[in-house]
Design a protein around this motif. Structure first.
Motif, PDB file in Angstrom:
ATOM      1  N   GLN A  79      38.300  47.438  37.981  1.00 29.33           N
ATOM      2  CA  GLN A  79      37.692  46.685  36.890  1.00 29.33           C
ATOM      3  C   GLN A  79      37.823  45.182  37.061  1.00 29.33           C
ATOM      4  N   LEU A  80      38.941  44.716  37.636  1.00 25.58           N
ATOM      5  CA  LEU A  80      39.252  43.285  37.616  1.00 25.58           C
ATOM      6  C   LEU A  80      39.957  42.871  38.905  1.00 25.58           C
ATOM      7  N   GLY A  81      39.436  41.838  39.545  1.00 27.91           N
ATOM      8  CA  GLY A  81      39.997  41.407  40.814  1.00 27.91           C
ATOM      9  C   GLY A  81      41.106  40.379  40.704  1.00 27.91           C
ATOM     10  N   LYS A  82      41.164  39.638  39.603  1.00 28.17           N
ATOM     11  CA  LYS A  82      42.203  38.631  39.417  1.00 28.17           C
ATOM     12  C   LYS A  82      42.555  38.557  37.931  1.00 28.17           C
ATOM     13  N   PRO A  83      43.698  37.978  37.578  1.00 26.68           N
ATOM     14  CA  PRO A  83      44.112  37.961  36.171  1.00 26.68           C
ATOM     15  C   PRO A  83      43.081  37.278  35.277  1.00 26.68           C
TER      16      PRO A  83
END
Length: 336
Positions: free
Chosen positions: A210-214
Motif C-alpha cells: 500500500q505504501l512505499g514510505k512513511p
C-alpha cells in the motif's frame, strides 16, 4: 505544500438534533470539496449526546452521496467494537458505491465510556489485545482472494480500500510502521506523545504494497475568524465540552461564551490547555503563523483540521480561512 483535510464528528449543538447535524456535515463537506480539502473523515463515538456519527459507515455514505470528488472516510472506525468481516463488507460496499474515494482509518479505543464499551464489546481486554490481528484480518478480507479461501467479504474482496492506523501513543505508531500503513496521530486532543510517536513511526517504517514510505497525518484544531477575539470566543464551545466531559457530564455542544474563567477552575483550565495544545485559534494571520510552525516542527505530510464550532456559518468561515491559509503557504513554498 501539504494537503489539508477535515475531521467531523457531526456535532449536535444545544437546541438542535441529529438530523440537523447530518445536514450540516454534508453542507460542510460540499464546501470543503470546493475549497480543495483532500479528505472528509467522520469519527465513531457512542453514548455521546453531542456527537451523531456513531453509525460511521452510514454517515460516510450520506456524505459521499452528496459530494463528487473529495475522499470520504473514517477517522476512525474503532475496530475492536466490530468484527473485521462486518467492516470489510461495509467499506467494500462504500467502495463499490463511490470507487476511489473511500478511506478506512482504524483505532483501537472504544470511542466511549467503559460501561458503554462493555455493552458493545463484552470482553474489553481481549478486544483491545486483538487489534493488530484484527487489522491483518481486515486487510486480508479487502485484499486479493486466496485459493480455497472459505470466508469472503462480498462486496469487499479485492477492493484494497486504503487502511490507516489512528493513534495517540507509541502503540499506533509502531503498528502502522510494522504494517507499512499511513499513520494519523490524534494530536488535536492528545498531543503529548505526538513528536516521539512521529519519530518512532518514521524510524521503524517498513514499506508495503500500500505504501512505499512513511506518511504521517496530524490532527489540529483550527478556530479561525476575522479577529482573535471572535476566534477565541468560538473556541470556548470546545473548551466547555472538554470540561463537561471531564466532570462526567457530557452533553450537546454548548454555545460560546465571552468569559471561560467564570466556568472552570484553574486546574481544569490547565488540563484543557494541555489537551488542546495543538490548536490554531485566531485571526487569519495568527492561524497562518501557527500552522506554518506546526508543519515545520512535525514535517507532517498532511494536516487533518477540525473545529467544533456552535454556529454553522462561523464553522464554514473557519474552514474557508484554513483553506486560504493553505493556499498562501503553498504560494510561499513554491520556487519562483
Amino acid at each position: 505544500m501539504i494537503p489539508f483535510s477535515v475531521l467531523d464528528l457531526a456535532p449536535i449543538k444545544q437546541g438542535s438534533d441529529a438530523s440537523q447535524a447530518f445536514r450540516n456535515s454534508l453542507d460542510l463537506a460540499r464546501h470543503a470539496e470546493n475549497w480543495g480539502f483532500k479528505r472528509f473523515w467522520l469519527a465513531e463515538h457512542h453514548n455521546m449526546t453531542g456527537i451523531a456519527s456513531a453509525a460511521t459507515s452510514v454517515v460516510i455514505a450520506h456524505v459521499a452521496a452528496g459530494t463528487r470528488t473529495i475522499r470520504v472516510g473514517s477517522g476512525g472506525v474503532m475496530l475492536p467494537n466490530h468484527s473485521p468481516l462486518v467492516i470489510a463488507e461495509q467499506f467494500g460496499t462504500l467502495e463499490s458505491l463511490y470507487p476511489g474515494r473511500i478511506d478506512l482509518g482504524l483505532g483501537r479505543a472504544p470511542g466511549t465510556d467503559q460501561l458503554t464499551a462493555r455493552a458493545m464489546r463484552r470482553d474489553l481486554a481481549t478486544a483491545a489485545e486483538n487489534f493488530p490481528h484484527d487489522v491483518l484480518e481486515l486487510q486480508a478480507l479487502l485484499g486479493d482472494v486466496e485459493p480455497n479461501q472459505a470466508i469472503r467479504a462480498v462486496p469487499g474482496m479485492g477492493m484494497k480500500v486504503p487502511l490507516w492506523i489512528l493513534g495517540s501513543s507509541m502503540f499506533g505508531a509502531q503498528l502502522a510502521a510494522m504494517l507499512g500503513l499511513p499513520f494519523a496521530f490524534a494530536s488535536h486532543f492528545a498531543p503529548q506523545m505526538m513528536m516521539p510517536a512521529l519519530r518512532e513511526y518514521r524510524a521503524r517504517f517498513e514499506p508495503s504494497a500500500q505504501l512505499g514510505k512513511p506518511y504521517a497525518m496530524i490532527g489540529v484544531n483550527v478556530f479561525a475568524a476575522d479577529s482573535d477575539r471572535e476566534a477565541q470566543r468560538l473556541f470556548s464551545s470546545l473548551q466547555q465540552q472538554f470540561i463537561n466531559l471531564r466532570r462526567g457530564t457530557p452533553g450537546q455542544l454548548p454555545p460560546p461564551v465571552d468569559d471561560m474563567d467564570a466556568l472552570w477552575s484553574p486546574a481544569e483550565k490547565a488540563g484543557v490547555a494541555q489537551s488542546l495544545a495543538c490548536s490554531a485559534v485566531g485571526s487569519p494571520a495568527v492561524v497562518e503563523e501557527k500552522l506554518q510552525a506546526l508543519i515545520a516542527d512535525t514535517a507532517a505530510d498532511e494536516l487533518m483540521t477540525t473545529a467544533l464550532i456552535y454556529d454553522h456559518a462561523a464553522r464554514l468561515r473557519s474552514f474557508e480561512i484554513a483553506a486560504e491559509v493553505r493556499d498562501r503557504l503553498a504560494e510561499r513554498s513554491t520556487p519562483p
